[in-house]
Design a protein around this motif. Structure first.
Motif, PDB file in Angstrom:
ATOM      1  N   VAL A   7     -19.647 -20.602  40.076  1.00 53.81           N
ATOM      2  CA  VAL A   7     -19.649 -19.140  40.077  1.00 53.81           C
ATOM      3  C   VAL A   7     -20.299 -18.672  41.373  1.00 53.81           C
ATOM      4  N   GLY A   8     -19.519 -17.996  42.224  1.00 51.80           N
ATOM      5  CA  GLY A   8     -20.031 -17.489  43.496  1.00 51.80           C
ATOM      6  C   GLY A   8     -19.456 -18.256  44.666  1.00 51.80           C
ATOM      7  N   GLY A   9     -18.658 -17.563  45.468  1.00 51.64           N
ATOM      8  CA  GLY A   9     -18.031 -18.205  46.635  1.00 51.64           C
ATOM      9  C   GLY A   9     -18.746 -17.846  47.919  1.00 51.64           C
ATOM     10  N   GLY A  10     -20.076 -17.986  47.905  1.00 52.62           N
ATOM     11  CA  GLY A  10     -20.857 -17.792  49.133  1.00 52.62           C
ATOM     12  C   GLY A  10     -21.122 -19.146  49.760  1.00 52.62           C
ATOM     13  N   ALA A  11     -22.197 -19.213  50.555  1.00 52.14           N
ATOM     14  CA  ALA A  11     -22.511 -20.453  51.263  1.00 52.14           C
ATOM     15  C   ALA A  11     -22.665 -21.617  50.283  1.00 52.14           C
ATOM     16  N   ALA A  12     -23.531 -21.445  49.283  1.00 53.86           N
ATOM     17  CA  ALA A  12     -23.814 -22.547  48.361  1.00 53.86           C
ATOM     18  C   ALA A  12     -22.585 -22.904  47.529  1.00 53.86           C
ATOM     19  N   GLY A  13     -21.859 -21.892  47.058  1.00 53.93           N
ATOM     20  CA  GLY A  13     -20.699 -22.142  46.202  1.00 53.93           C
ATOM     21  C   GLY A  13     -19.600 -22.902  46.932  1.00 53.93           C
ATOM     22  N   TYR A  30     -15.061 -19.501  41.492  1.00 52.98           N
ATOM     23  CA  TYR A  30     -14.848 -18.094  41.123  1.00 52.98           C
ATOM     24  C   TYR A  30     -15.669 -17.172  42.014  1.00 52.98           C
ATOM     25  N   GLU A  31     -15.005 -16.181  42.605  1.00 52.14           N
ATOM     26  CA  GLU A  31     -15.681 -15.220  43.483  1.00 52.14           C
ATOM     27  C   GLU A  31     -15.213 -13.822  43.106  1.00 52.14           C
ATOM     28  N   LYS A  32     -16.178 -12.918  42.922  1.00 54.11           N
ATOM     29  CA  LYS A  32     -15.758 -11.582  42.485  1.00 54.11           C
ATOM     30  C   LYS A  32     -15.218 -10.727  43.630  1.00 54.11           C
ATOM     31  N   THR A  43     -24.200 -13.311  58.687  1.00 53.35           N
ATOM     32  CA  THR A  43     -25.426 -14.036  59.041  1.00 53.35           C
ATOM     33  C   THR A  43     -25.544 -14.189  60.556  1.00 53.35           C
ATOM     34  N   GLY A  44     -26.810 -14.293  60.993  1.00 55.47           N
ATOM     35  CA  GLY A  44     -27.090 -14.516  62.416  1.00 55.47           C
ATOM     36  C   GLY A  44     -26.416 -13.492  63.297  1.00 55.47           C
ATOM     37  N   LYS A  45     -26.388 -12.248  62.855  1.00 55.43           N
ATOM     38  CA  LYS A  45     -25.725 -11.145  63.587  1.00 55.43           C
ATOM     39  C   LYS A  45     -24.275 -11.508  63.899  1.00 55.43           C
ATOM     40  N   CYS A  48     -23.942 -16.667  62.723  1.00 49.64           N
ATOM     41  CA  CYS A  48     -24.299 -17.659  61.713  1.00 49.64           C
ATOM     42  C   CYS A  48     -25.178 -18.795  62.239  1.00 49.64           C
ATOM     43  N   ASN A  49     -26.466 -18.582  62.064  1.00 52.09           N
ATOM     44  CA  ASN A  49     -27.435 -19.630  62.397  1.00 52.09           C
ATOM     45  C   ASN A  49     -27.437 -20.591  61.202  1.00 52.09           C
ATOM     46  N   LEU A  50     -26.534 -21.581  61.254  1.00 52.30           N
ATOM     47  CA  LEU A  50     -26.230 -22.322  60.036  1.00 52.30           C
ATOM     48  C   LEU A  50     -27.251 -23.359  59.607  1.00 52.30           C
ATOM     49  N   GLU A 131     -14.591 -11.712  38.492  1.00 50.77           N
ATOM     50  CA  GLU A 131     -16.017 -11.643  38.189  1.00 50.77           C
ATOM     51  C   GLU A 131     -16.306 -12.429  36.912  1.00 50.77           C
ATOM     52  N   ILE A 132     -17.373 -13.187  36.943  1.00 53.76           N
ATOM     53  CA  ILE A 132     -17.779 -13.922  35.743  1.00 53.76           C
ATOM     54  C   ILE A 132     -18.817 -13.087  35.002  1.00 53.76           C
ATOM     55  N   ARG A 133     -18.661 -13.020  33.693  1.00 56.13           N
ATOM     56  CA  ARG A 133     -19.550 -12.181  32.886  1.00 56.13           C
ATOM     57  C   ARG A 133     -20.572 -12.972  32.093  1.00 56.13           C
ATOM     58  N   GLY A 174     -27.289  -9.931  41.542  1.00 52.27           N
ATOM     59  CA  GLY A 174     -28.236 -10.521  40.590  1.00 52.27           C
ATOM     60  C   GLY A 174     -27.620 -10.970  39.276  1.00 52.27           C
ATOM     61  N   ASP A 175     -26.290 -11.122  39.226  1.00 55.75           N
ATOM     62  CA  ASP A 175     -25.639 -11.519  37.960  1.00 55.75           C
ATOM     63  C   ASP A 175     -26.175 -12.858  37.448  1.00 55.75           C
ATOM     64  N   GLY A 176     -26.360 -13.780  38.388  1.00 56.74           N
ATOM     65  CA  GLY A 176     -26.791 -15.132  38.003  1.00 56.74           C
ATOM     66  C   GLY A 176     -28.136 -15.127  37.296  1.00 56.74           C
ATOM     67  N   GLY A 380     -28.548 -22.527  45.887  1.00 54.14           N
ATOM     68  CA  GLY A 380     -28.674 -21.414  46.828  1.00 54.14           C
ATOM     69  C   GLY A 380     -29.765 -20.429  46.472  1.00 54.14           C
ATOM     70  N   GLU A 381     -29.533 -19.198  46.901  1.00 57.17           N
ATOM     71  CA  GLU A 381     -30.569 -18.163  46.838  1.00 57.17           C
ATOM     72  C   GLU A 381     -30.956 -17.770  45.412  1.00 57.17           C
ATOM     73  N   ILE A 382     -30.152 -18.107  44.444  1.00 59.59           N
ATOM     74  CA  ILE A 382     -30.474 -17.786  43.044  1.00 59.59           C
ATOM     75  C   ILE A 382     -31.789 -18.455  42.619  1.00 59.59           C
ATOM     76  N   ASN A 393     -32.776 -20.822  55.536  1.00 58.83           N
ATOM     77  CA  ASN A 393     -32.297 -20.344  54.234  1.00 58.83           C
ATOM     78  C   ASN A 393     -30.902 -20.871  53.937  1.00 58.83           C
ATOM     79  N   LEU A 394     -30.073 -20.936  54.970  1.00 61.86           N
ATOM     80  CA  LEU A 394     -28.750 -21.527  54.726  1.00 61.86           C
ATOM     81  C   LEU A 394     -28.891 -23.018  54.431  1.00 61.86           C
ATOM     82  N   GLN A 395     -29.864 -23.670  55.083  1.00 63.39           N
ATOM     83  CA  GLN A 395     -30.043 -25.101  54.790  1.00 63.39           C
ATOM     84  C   GLN A 395     -30.438 -25.298  53.325  1.00 63.39           C
TER      85      GLN A 395
HETATM   86  C1  FAD Z   1     -28.003  -9.899  57.367  1.00 60.71           C
HETATM   87  C2  FAD Z   1     -28.306 -11.318  56.978  1.00 60.71           C
HETATM   88  C3  FAD Z   1     -28.343 -12.298  57.945  1.00 60.71           C
HETATM   89  C4  FAD Z   1     -28.659 -13.610  57.594  1.00 60.71           C
HETATM   90  N1  FAD Z   1     -28.655 -14.565  58.565  1.00 60.71           N
HETATM   91  C5  FAD Z   1     -28.967 -15.843  58.251  1.00 60.71           C
HETATM   92  C6  FAD Z   1     -28.913 -16.858  59.238  1.00 60.71           C
HETATM   93  O1  FAD Z   1     -28.481 -16.643  60.372  1.00 60.71           O
HETATM   94  N2  FAD Z   1     -29.313 -18.108  58.873  1.00 60.71           N
HETATM   95  C7  FAD Z   1     -29.736 -18.401  57.602  1.00 60.71           C
HETATM   96  O2  FAD Z   1     -30.109 -19.543  57.342  1.00 60.71           O
HETATM   97  N3  FAD Z   1     -29.715 -17.468  56.629  1.00 60.71           N
HETATM   98  C8  FAD Z   1     -29.332 -16.210  56.921  1.00 60.71           C
HETATM   99  N4  FAD Z   1     -29.303 -15.265  55.932  1.00 60.71           N
HETATM  100  C9  FAD Z   1     -29.575 -15.690  54.541  1.00 60.71           C
HETATM  101  C10 FAD Z   1     -28.310 -16.344  53.948  1.00 60.71           C
HETATM  102  O3  FAD Z   1     -27.226 -15.476  54.124  1.00 60.71           O
HETATM  103  C11 FAD Z   1     -28.486 -16.652  52.466  1.00 60.71           C
HETATM  104  O4  FAD Z   1     -29.611 -17.469  52.322  1.00 60.71           O
HETATM  105  C12 FAD Z   1     -27.250 -17.371  51.908  1.00 60.71           C
HETATM  106  O5  FAD Z   1     -26.101 -16.582  52.082  1.00 60.71           O
HETATM  107  C13 FAD Z   1     -27.421 -17.682  50.431  1.00 60.71           C
HETATM  108  O6  FAD Z   1     -26.247 -18.298  49.992  1.00 60.71           O
HETATM  109  P1  FAD Z   1     -25.775 -18.230  48.473  1.00 60.71           P
HETATM  110  O7  FAD Z   1     -24.475 -18.928  48.405  1.00 60.71           O
HETATM  111  O8  FAD Z   1     -26.867 -18.658  47.590  1.00 60.71           O
HETATM  112  O9  FAD Z   1     -25.554 -16.677  48.190  1.00 60.71           O
HETATM  113  P2  FAD Z   1     -24.448 -15.682  48.785  1.00 60.71           P
HETATM  114  O10 FAD Z   1     -24.060 -16.115  50.139  1.00 60.71           O
HETATM  115  O11 FAD Z   1     -25.004 -14.327  48.607  1.00 60.71           O
HETATM  116  O12 FAD Z   1     -23.196 -15.880  47.824  1.00 60.71           O
HETATM  117  C14 FAD Z   1     -23.196 -15.494  46.469  1.00 60.71           C
HETATM  118  C15 FAD Z   1     -21.765 -15.167  46.072  1.00 60.71           C
HETATM  119  O13 FAD Z   1     -21.678 -15.061  44.651  1.00 60.71           O
HETATM  120  C16 FAD Z   1     -20.761 -14.026  44.330  1.00 60.71           C
HETATM  121  N5  FAD Z   1     -21.045 -13.566  42.969  1.00 60.71           N
HETATM  122  C17 FAD Z   1     -22.183 -13.000  42.514  1.00 60.71           C
HETATM  123  N6  FAD Z   1     -22.071 -12.725  41.201  1.00 60.71           N
HETATM  124  C18 FAD Z   1     -20.833 -13.130  40.813  1.00 60.71           C
HETATM  125  C19 FAD Z   1     -20.126 -13.098  39.574  1.00 60.71           C
HETATM  126  N7  FAD Z   1     -20.666 -12.580  38.468  1.00 60.71           N
HETATM  127  N8  FAD Z   1     -18.867 -13.592  39.530  1.00 60.71           N
HETATM  128  C20 FAD Z   1     -18.282 -14.112  40.648  1.00 60.71           C
HETATM  129  N9  FAD Z   1     -18.907 -14.146  41.849  1.00 60.71           N
HETATM  130  C21 FAD Z   1     -20.171 -13.672  41.933  1.00 60.71           C
HETATM  131  C22 FAD Z   1     -21.053 -12.970  45.384  1.00 60.71           C
HETATM  132  O14 FAD Z   1     -19.997 -12.061  45.523  1.00 60.71           O
HETATM  133  C23 FAD Z   1     -21.289 -13.827  46.628  1.00 60.71           C
HETATM  134  O15 FAD Z   1     -20.114 -14.020  47.367  1.00 60.71           O
HETATM  135  C24 FAD Z   1     -28.957 -13.948  56.246  1.00 60.71           C
HETATM  136  C25 FAD Z   1     -28.889 -12.951  55.270  1.00 60.71           C
HETATM  137  C26 FAD Z   1     -28.563 -11.654  55.626  1.00 60.71           C
HETATM  138  C27 FAD Z   1     -28.496 -10.607  54.554  1.00 60.71           C
END
Ligand code: FAD
Length: 636
Positions: A7-13, A30-32, A43-45, A48-50, A131-133, A174-176, A380-382, A393-395
């Motif tokens: 659940v969540g198609g961000g960095a960690a997902g 799944y990504e909403k 990220t990283g303006k 992406c500072n990965l 979206e996952i509920r 904050g769904d998670g 990830g950030e959850i 944070n990305l690491q």
């Molecule tokens: C402006 C900015 C700049 C940053 N720059 C850096 C950087 O350069 N280097 C660095 O290390 N970190 C950076 N960070 C921090 C970094 O982006 C986060 O630590 C990282 O994205 C966390 O990854 P994540 O996958 O846990 O969460 P996210 O990347 O937030 O992904 C979570 C995903 O879950 C999805 N989601 C949530 N709820 C649901 C649901 N109910 N159903 C389906 N999908 C759902 C969301 O839509 C989202 O796509 C930055 C953050 C910001 C805000």
């Protein structure tokens, strides 16, 4: 193979999906939002500072909340592994000041593209706008999820990678936390972090936009020092920001929430109090007939002078030679400790990350599995883990995702994998067969799988230039390997077609279609499924880099062009065929070049592969070396 929902198609997902798929699991992501990686994109303006190419100690030292929790996952898959993974999937990276790692193109979109490409290649099913509920749990075990549309999706395991609360427009709502809480997890209070600070004083607004380099910031609460560092800061319309302040917000965030935190800015950290007093005496002496407000140009940026004058309590028009010793001493104190009182943290809408989240006490640090609900994982950030800026944070997202996806419980025993890659004519298949025989492993003749698919195309009368027809035909084909008396049999949709594989037209077609993406993708999954259930030795061109990137032993078997040409020449002569050594050499050289430069699955040595040059070795010696590598890798 397990069916895993993420659940969540961000960095960690995305990272977890890739690792899980490479391990042979069926992944549904799944990504909403309407696309993946919305936050990653900013990220990283936008660059992406990965990650950060620092040593492991610095990596752990950069984690502010619960660094000990990160120990196992950083150790299991740290920054170097992440860099290697991104390079493996075709993303060029570069390292800048402070060991910050960026894509070479400076485009965060390239990071997303590289991940998306791999997800597709690994047949991850991506569900956008979904979206996952709810997380469905039965008898203490996660058995699936429910979408907002009411669909129940059964699963063997679920990874929650829904992010935090900052920058809501990217999907972090904050769904998670709600899902985890509903299953009994404690959520450590979430506060904005890596964020600007609002001050009680209004004067920062008068100098907003002013950036100060090389100042020392001291953050304290009732004389208890919370943070002290030299660096750069910035004044804003409501207070202060910039690198020093962002870090301070992370280190002292929870104290700031409880008020009474003050900031003391040393504008001249290179000077002791005594040296500063001397400097003031000199400045005042040289400009003794000027007014106080006009004699500070050598000490501060112009924009800051009115504020410094106002804060000093000395009349701006006072003639410098009339300033008393006490006034001068007090002014020196002010320069060494310009004071601001923190009203509150900036909001979630501008915070880089969220501090707080799913309590690490209820999550296994090695596997990221919930200690309360079997089959429920977090990445990830959850999680209640956060770090300072610099790619850390990305690491955290990559490492926790890796831990969750790679420790996913297997329904079946995981096989041991030996990957042997190398140029044509290096003796890979001969060696691979012998190694398999010695170890009682299965030798997977990957060429036979391609031939099996070619038989299917011929049976169906498919035009090999028609990509749509090929794709459809691939969907209908199921290739399996079976073993009769230790001899590999190829089954096409259940029918044993082994006897057809050696037909010339089958070989020719297999050779042509093996370069097609659709065919390679089809067989990728088949090869991984086989390798997951059995102990295997597999040879090819991209086994270690693409098919089995997690293989226990990777060998890159090569031999000089001359040796390979000589071996081929001797083989042909033995068979009574005409042979020209020079021509064979030229052909081998040309094939090497073609194989290592082809667009799809080029011949490349995996970074963690052992290079084995067989030019001066006998076949038994090569086999022995590989078996020794296997023993060393397994620790026996
Ligand atoms: C402006 C900015 C700049 C940053 N720059 C850096 C950087 O350069 N280097 C660095 O290390 N970190 C950076 N960070 C921090 C970094 O982006 C986060 O630590 C990282 O994205 C966390 O990854 P994540 O996958 O846990 O969460 P996210 O990347 O937030 O992904 C979570 C995903 O879950 C999805 N989601 C949530 N709820 C649901 C649901 N109910 N159903 C389906 N999908 C759902 C969301 O839509 C989202 O796509 C930055 C953050 C910001 C805000």
């Amino acid at each position: 193979m397990s069916r895993i929902v993420i659940v969540g198609g961000g960095a960690a997902g995305m990272y977890a999906a890739l690792i899980g798929a490479e391990k042979g699991h069926q992944i549904d992501l799944y990504e909403k939002n309407e696309k993946l990686g919305k936050k990653l994109y900013i990220t990283g303006k936008g660059r992406c500072n990965l990650t950060n190419a620092c040593d492991r100690e610095t990596l752990l030292g950069s984690v502010i909340s619960n660094p000990r929790f990160m120990y196992s996952s950083f150790y299991g898959h740290g920054n170097q592994d992440t860099m290697a993974l991104f390079e493996r999937i075709g993303l060029s990276i570069k390292t800048e000041r402070g060991n910050r790692v960026f894509p070479a193109s400076d485009k965060s979109s390239d990071v997303i593209k590289a991940l998306e490409r791999e997800l597709k290649k690994n047949q991850v099913r991506i569900h956008l706008n979904t979206e996952i509920r709810e997380i469905v749990v039965k008898e203490g075990r996660c058995v699936g999820i429910r979408t907002a549309g009411g669909e129940n999706v059964p699963a063997d395991a679920c990874i929650l990678a829904t992010g935090g609360l900052s920058y809501r427009t990217t999907g972090s709502t904050g769904d998670g936390y709600r899902f985890a809480k509903a299953q009994g997890h404690s959520i450590v209070e979430c506060i904005p972090s890596l964020v600007s600070l609002e001050t009680e004083e209004d004067w920062p607004a008068k100098v907003q936009g002013l950036s100060l380099k090389n100042v020392e910031l001291l953050v304290q609460k009732k004389n208890r020092i919370l943070y002290r560092e030299t660096g750069e800061m910035l004044f804003t319309d409501r207070g202060v920001s910039g690198p020093l302040i962002l870090t301070a917000s992370s280190v002292a965030g929870r104290d700031i929430m409880q008020k009474e935190v003050e900031l003391l800015i040393d504008l001249k950290p290179a000077l002791t109090h005594k040296q500063l007093d001397k400097r003031l005496i000199r400045e005042f002496e040289e400009q003794k007939n000027r007014q106080f407000k006009n004699c500070l140009g050598n000490l501060f940026p112009n924009k800051l002078i009115p504020v410094m004058v106002e804060q000093s309590g000395i009349a701006p028009e006072k003639q410098v030679n009339l300033i008393t010793k006490e006034e001068r001493k007090r002014f020196a104190e002010q320069i060494k400790a310009l004071c601001l009182h923190v009203k509150q943290l900036g909001g979630f809408k501008e915070a880089v990350i969220t501090k707080g989240g799913v309590s690490t006490r209820e999550v296994d640090p090695k596997t990221m599995e919930s200690k309360l609900v079997e089959g429920l994982y977090f990445a990830g950030e959850i999680l209640d883990v956060d770090a300072v800026t610099g790619g850390f944070n990305l690491q955290i997202a990559w490492s926790t995702a890796y831990a969750a996806a790679s420790h996913m419980k297997q329904e079946e025993k995981m096989g041991y994998q030996i990957a042997i890659d190398g140029p044509a004519g290096a003796g890979k298949s001969t060696i691979a067969k012998l190694v398999a025989e010695k170890l009682d492993f299965v030798y997977v003749d990957t060429g036979a799988l391609y031939r099996g698919l070619a038989v299917h195309f011929l049976k169906e009368g498919i035009d090999e230039t028609d990509e749509t027809a090929l794709t459809k035909a691939c969907e209908k084909a199921r290739i399996d390997l079976a073993y009769e008396n230790g001899i590999q049999q190829v089954l096409l949709n259940g029918e044993n077609i082994t006897s057809l594989l050696r037909e010339e037209r089958v070989g020719n077609l297999a050779s042509r279609v093996s370069a097609l993406q659709v065919v390679r993708e089809k067989l990728l999954q088949t090869q991984r499924e086989i390798a997951q259930k059995k102990n295997v030795v597999m040879d090819g061109r991209d086994i270690g880099t693409c098919v089995l990137p997690e293989a226990g032993v990777k060998i890159f078997l090569t031999a000089s062009v001359e040796t390979r040409a000589k071996r081929r020449y001797e083989q042909l002569t033995r068979e009574g065929k005409q042979a020209d050594l020079k021509k064979i050499e030229a052909d081998i050289q040309e094939r090497d070049h073609r194989d290592s430069h082809r667009e799809i699955a080029p011949l490349k040595q995996a970074k963690d592969a052992v290079l084995l040059d067989s030019s001066d070795l006998t076949i038994p010696q090569v086999v022995e070396r590989i078996i020794r590598e296997k023993e060393n890798a397994s620790g026996n």
